[in-house]
Each structure stands twice: as structure tokens, then as C-alpha cells.
Design an enzyme around this catalytic site. Structure first.
Site, PDB file in Angstrom:
ATOM      1  N   ARG A  45      -7.023  -4.662  -0.483  1.00 14.44           N
ATOM      2  CA  ARG A  45      -8.172  -4.681   0.373  1.00 14.44           C
ATOM      3  C   ARG A  45      -9.010  -5.938   0.162  1.00 14.44           C
ATOM      4  NH1 ARG A  45      -9.344   0.903  -2.325  1.00 14.44           N
ATOM      5  NH2 ARG A  45      -8.095  -0.242  -3.796  1.00 14.44           N
ATOM      6  N   GLY A  46      -8.857  -6.534  -1.009  1.00 17.26           N
ATOM      7  CA  GLY A  46      -9.733  -7.637  -1.411  1.00 17.26           C
ATOM      8  C   GLY A  46      -9.790  -8.804  -0.446  1.00 17.26           C
ATOM      9  N   ASP A 103      -7.924 -12.817  -1.853  1.00 17.53           N
ATOM     10  CA  ASP A 103      -9.262 -13.122  -2.376  1.00 17.53           C
ATOM     11  C   ASP A 103      -9.183 -13.850  -3.707  1.00 17.53           C
ATOM     12  OD1 ASP A 103      -8.196 -10.754  -3.426  1.00 17.53           O
ATOM     13  OD2 ASP A 103     -10.134  -9.885  -3.870  1.00 17.53           O
ATOM     14  N   ASP A 106      -5.182 -13.858 -10.187  1.00 17.65           N
ATOM     15  CA  ASP A 106      -5.560 -13.702 -11.595  1.00 17.65           C
ATOM     16  C   ASP A 106      -4.288 -13.911 -12.428  1.00 17.65           C
ATOM     17  OD1 ASP A 106      -6.458 -12.708 -14.074  1.00 17.65           O
ATOM     18  OD2 ASP A 106      -7.682 -11.154 -13.182  1.00 17.65           O
ATOM     19  N   SER A 107      -3.610 -12.841 -12.823  1.00 15.89           N
ATOM     20  CA  SER A 107      -2.351 -13.012 -13.567  1.00 15.89           C
ATOM     21  C   SER A 107      -1.276 -13.637 -12.682  1.00 15.89           C
ATOM     22  CB  SER A 107      -1.852 -11.657 -14.083  1.00 15.89           C
ATOM     23  OG  SER A 107      -1.352 -10.867 -13.019  1.00 15.89           O
ATOM     24  N   LEU A 111       0.735 -11.548  -6.212  1.00 21.08           N
ATOM     25  CA  LEU A 111       1.290 -12.472  -5.217  1.00 21.08           C
ATOM     26  C   LEU A 111       2.722 -12.871  -5.524  1.00 21.08           C
ATOM     27  CD1 LEU A 111      -1.144 -15.039  -3.673  1.00 21.08           C
ATOM     28  CD2 LEU A 111      -0.055 -13.022  -2.708  1.00 21.08           C
ATOM     29  N   LYS A 134      -8.283 -17.920 -10.519  1.00 16.47           N
ATOM     30  CA  LYS A 134      -8.712 -17.798 -11.922  1.00 16.47           C
ATOM     31  C   LYS A 134      -7.546 -18.334 -12.754  1.00 16.47           C
ATOM     32  CE  LYS A 134     -11.388 -14.007 -13.142  1.00 16.47           C
ATOM     33  NZ  LYS A 134     -11.574 -12.630 -13.687  1.00 16.47           N
ATOM     34  N   ASP A 162     -13.914  -5.985  -5.592  1.00 13.13           N
ATOM     35  CA  ASP A 162     -14.630  -4.751  -5.908  1.00 13.13           C
ATOM     36  C   ASP A 162     -14.977  -4.628  -7.374  1.00 13.13           C
ATOM     37  OD1 ASP A 162     -11.672  -4.258  -6.335  1.00 13.13           O
ATOM     38  OD2 ASP A 162     -12.500  -2.410  -7.161  1.00 13.13           O
ATOM     39  N   ARG A 168     -17.835  -4.550  -2.288  1.00 10.66           N
ATOM     40  CA  ARG A 168     -17.013  -5.575  -1.629  1.00 10.66           C
ATOM     41  C   ARG A 168     -17.783  -6.268  -0.517  1.00 10.66           C
ATOM     42  NH1 ARG A 168     -11.439  -4.513  -2.980  1.00 10.66           N
ATOM     43  NH2 ARG A 168     -11.042  -2.329  -3.379  1.00 10.66           N
TER      44      ARG A 168
HETATM   45  C1  PRP Z   1      -6.951  -7.704  -6.987  1.00  9.53           C
HETATM   46  C2  PRP Z   1      -7.110  -8.950  -6.146  1.00  9.53           C
HETATM   47  C3  PRP Z   1      -5.710  -9.489  -6.059  1.00  9.53           C
HETATM   48  C4  PRP Z   1      -5.108  -9.105  -7.403  1.00  9.53           C
HETATM   49  C5  PRP Z   1      -5.104 -10.277  -8.325  1.00  9.53           C
HETATM   50  O1  PRP Z   1      -6.513  -6.675  -6.141  1.00  9.53           O
HETATM   51  O2  PRP Z   1      -7.615  -8.621  -4.855  1.00  9.53           O
HETATM   52  O3  PRP Z   1      -4.998  -8.860  -5.024  1.00  9.53           O
HETATM   53  O4  PRP Z   1      -5.955  -8.072  -7.941  1.00  9.53           O
HETATM   54  O5  PRP Z   1      -4.627  -9.932  -9.610  1.00  9.53           O
HETATM   55  P1  PRP Z   1      -3.268 -10.463 -10.206  1.00  9.53           P
HETATM   56  O6  PRP Z   1      -3.117 -11.918  -9.872  1.00  9.53           O
HETATM   57  O7  PRP Z   1      -3.468 -10.255 -11.703  1.00  9.53           O
HETATM   58  O8  PRP Z   1      -2.138  -9.646  -9.693  1.00  9.53           O
HETATM   59  P2  PRP Z   1      -6.529  -5.138  -6.570  1.00  9.53           P
HETATM   60  O9  PRP Z   1      -5.182  -4.788  -7.104  1.00  9.53           O
HETATM   61  O10 PRP Z   1      -7.722  -4.914  -7.450  1.00  9.53           O
HETATM   62  O11 PRP Z   1      -6.683  -4.329  -5.229  1.00  9.53           O
HETATM   63  P3  PRP Z   1      -7.845  -4.479  -4.146  1.00  9.53           P
HETATM   64  O12 PRP Z   1      -7.598  -5.787  -3.453  1.00  9.53           O
HETATM   65  O13 PRP Z   1      -7.662  -3.311  -3.240  1.00  9.53           O
HETATM   66  O14 PRP Z   1      -9.158  -4.467  -4.874  1.00  9.53           O
HETATM   67 MG    MG Z   2      -9.542  -4.498  -6.901  1.00 10.29          MG
HETATM   68 MN    MN Z   3      -6.241  -7.345  -3.955  1.00  8.48          MN
END
Ligand code: PRP
Ligand code: MG
Ligand code: MN
Length: 185
Positions: A45-46, A103, A106-107, A111, A134, A162, A168
Site C-alpha cells: 500500500r505504501g 515508497d 529498505d532491505s 522489490l 534507505k 505507515d 499514511r
Molecule cells: C514496506 C515498504 C516497501 C517495503 C520495503 O512495505 O512500503 O514496500 O516495506 O522493505 P524491504 O526493502 O525491506 O523489503 P510493507 O511491507 O510495510 O507494506 P505496506 O506498503 O502495505 O506498508
Molecule cells: Mg508498511
Molecule cells: Mn510497501
């Protein structure tokens, strides 16, 4: 429910800064894809706030699609390393020019998994557009074609991101003060 002001440590990226950079990204995408009608795939959803602002800054014809995946559950703040596909695309992306819109990376696990899944469907091209990178948290390599901002390893929220599924809607990227944030049980 707590008002976000009680645990907002600082505004990391203001609404103005976000919108200025998103306009630049939209212009860049419009130039790069002038000869094709790309499909923007928003990772729910992000990515939804970013998608809707970004597409208004893209001046060429393009389609949008949505995919829902999850790597963080409510109450979890670290990637579990597992990515679940909760909603798949409604279109065939074979021979299409695809731009994944996220959005934050991170790790990189979310993706990386989505890229692997979608590349098997033989798009003509597949690129990544992320608002936030990040970078120092990366565990898995993700090729990023368009990046809004590289950010430090802070706990951020707002503008699609979130905090236990809330907040959000905020128009800026904020940093959470973890000493002052008390999620509802
Ligand atoms: C968050 C963010 C990315 C992902 C990044 O989504 O929106 O999609 O984590 O993290 P990563 O690079 O460590 O995989 P989340 O899974 O929290 O779901 P959301 O978008 O519904 O909040
Ligand atoms: Mg999230
Ligand atoms: Mn996400």
C-alpha cells in the site's frame, strides 16, 4: 488515537521538498518514455501516495496497475525476509515498458522478489522508481533507475509509509521518536 505531533521527532522531508522532487521525476520519466506508453505498477500500500502525485507530473500517456505484496506485518518493524503476493496484476505485461513505483526500499527483499516475478513475464523493459532509498540497510541488490531521496537509517513514516498501519495520509516524511510513540495495544 495519538496525534502524530506527540511522537514526531522531526520532519525529514517536507511537503514542498517532496512535491518539487516528484515533479522532477515526472519530467524525467516523461522524457525517457516519450515513445512508449509505459505501465506504472504501484506496490500497495505504501506506494499509493507517491503514484498518484507522480502520475500527475507525467505528461505522456501511461497506464497504472496495482500489486499488493507484504514483507512487514503490523507490529513488525523489520523485514521478515518473506514476501507474500496478496494481489496480482490484472494485465499481461509482456512486451510492455514497466516502471515499478515504490515508497521506500529498505532491505531490498520486497522489490527483488517482485522484479524476479515480473521479469519472468517478459516485459520489454522493467525499471524501478522509488521515492526513498534507505541505502545503508540494503541486503539484496535492487537496480534503481529513479530515486527521489536517499535517506539515513531512521524510522520514518507519512506520505504512504505507515506506523502500525496508520498515518499514511501525512503529506511529509517524518521521523518517529520511539521513546514517545506508544502504539495502541
Ligand atoms: C514496506 C515498504 C516497501 C517495503 C520495503 O512495505 O512500503 O514496500 O516495506 O522493505 P524491504 O526493502 O525491506 O523489503 P510493507 O511491507 O510495510 O507494506 P505496506 O506498503 O502495505 O506498508
Ligand atoms: Mg508498511
Ligand atoms: Mn510497501
Amino acid at each position: 488515537m495519538e496525534d502524530f505531533h506527540t511522537f514526531l521527532k522531526e520532519v525529514l522531508i517536507s511537503e514542498d521538498e517532496l512535491q518539487t522532487r516528484i515533479a522532477e521525476l515526472g519530467a524525467e520519466i516523461s522524457r525517457d518514455y516519450a515513445d512508449s506508453a509505459p505501465v506504472l505498477i504501484c506496490i500497495l500500500r505504501g506506494g499509493v501516495m507517491f503514484l498518484t502525485d507522480l502520475m500527475r507530473r507525467i505528461t505522456i500517456p501511461h497506464a497504472i496497475e496495482f500489486m499488493a505484496v507484504s514483507s512487514y506485518g503490523v507490529g513488525q518493524r523489520e523485514s521478515t525476509g518473506h514476501v507474500r503476493i496478496n494481489l496480482d496484476l490484472n494485465i499481461n505485461i509482456q512486451d510492455r515498458d514497466v516502471i515499478l513505483v515504490e515508497d521506500i526500499i529498505d532491505s531490498g527483499r520486497t522489490l527483488a522478489s517482485v522484479l524476479e516475478l515480473l521479469s519472468a513475464r517478459k516485459p520489454n523493459s522493467l525499471t524501478v522508481c522509488t521515492l526513498l532509498d534507505k541505502a545503508e540497510r540494503r541486503e539484496v541488490y535492487v537496480p534503481i533507475r529513479y530515486c527521489g531521496f536517499t535517506i539515513p537509517d531512521r524510522f520514518v513514516f507519512g506520505y504512504g509509509l505507515d506506523l502500525d498501519d496508520l498515518y499514511r495520509n501525512l503529506p511529509f516524511i517524518g521521523v518517529v521518536d520511539l521513546d514517545k510513540y506508544h502504539p495502541a495495544a
